[in-house]
Design a protein around this motif. Structure first.
Motif, short mmCIF file in Angstrom:
data_model
loop_
_atom_site.label_atom_id
_atom_site.label_comp_id
_atom_site.label_asym_id
_atom_site.label_seq_id
_atom_site.Cartn_x
_atom_site.Cartn_y
_atom_site.Cartn_z
N LEU A 97 -42.58 111.76 -28.38
CA LEU A 97 -42.45 110.43 -27.80
C LEU A 97 -43.78 109.95 -27.24
N TRP A 98 -44.45 110.79 -26.49
CA TRP A 98 -45.73 110.40 -25.90
C TRP A 98 -46.74 110.02 -26.98
N THR A 99 -46.82 110.82 -28.01
CA THR A 99 -47.76 110.54 -29.11
C THR A 99 -47.43 109.22 -29.78
N ARG A 100 -46.14 109.01 -30.07
CA ARG A 100 -45.73 107.76 -30.72
C ARG A 100 -46.02 106.56 -29.82
N CYS A 101 -45.65 106.66 -28.55
CA CYS A 101 -45.86 105.53 -27.64
C CYS A 101 -47.34 105.24 -27.43
N SER A 102 -48.13 106.27 -27.39
CA SER A 102 -49.58 106.08 -27.22
C SER A 102 -50.15 105.31 -28.40
N LYS A 103 -49.61 105.55 -29.59
CA LYS A 103 -50.11 104.87 -30.80
C LYS A 103 -49.62 103.43 -30.88
#
Length: 116
Positions: free
Chosen positions: A105-111
Motif C-alpha cells: 500500500l505504501w509503495t502504491r500510494c507513494s507512486k
C-alpha cells in the motif's frame, strides 16, 4: 558488607524509579504522537479504506486517501499499524500478512499521490 548492599539496593531502587517515570513519559509522548497521526488520516473514509485494504488485501484506497496517507508520513503509518496489531483484540490477525500489505500500500500510494 551489609551497608554496601543497602547502598546498592537504594541506588537500584532509585534507578528503577527513574526508568519507570521515563517510561511513563515516553508512553504519554507516544500516545500524543499516535493521536496526531490519527487526526491526519481520519478524514471521511480514508481510515476505513486503509484498514480494509490492509486486512482484506483488496485495493480499496483511492488517490485522495493515498495522498493523505503519504502526507501523514511513513512513521505515522507504521506506528499506528504497530499500535493496532499490539492490541490483544487483534491477536488472531496475521500480522506478517498485514505488514506485507502495508508495504505494498505504501509503495502504491507513494507512486500515485501528487507528491514529488
Amino acid at each position: 558488607m551489609a551497608e554496601a548492599t543497602n547502598q546498592f539496593s537504594s541506588k537500584a531502587i532509585r534507578a528503577a524509579f527513574c526508568f519507570a517515570i521515563m517510561g511513563i513519559i515516553l508512553i504519554e509522548g507516544q500516545q500524543d504522537f499516535l493521536t496526531e497521526c490519527r487526526k491526519k488520516v481520519d478524514h471521511g473514509q480514508c481510515g476505513w479504506q486503509i484498514g480494509t485494504e490492509l486486512y482484506s488485501g483488496n485495493a480499496t484506497v483511492d488517490q485522495q486517501c493515498c495522498s493523505r496517507l503519504v502526507d501523514m508520513g511513513e512513521k505515522c503509518h507504521k506506528e499506528l499499524l504497530k499500535d493496532y496489531l499490539s492490541s490483544p483484540d487483534h491477536a488472531n490477525i496475521n500480522a506478517t500478512e498485514v505488514w506485507r500489505r502495508s508495504d505494498i500500500l505504501w509503495t502504491r500510494c507513494s507512486k500515485i499521490s501528487a507528491h514529488p
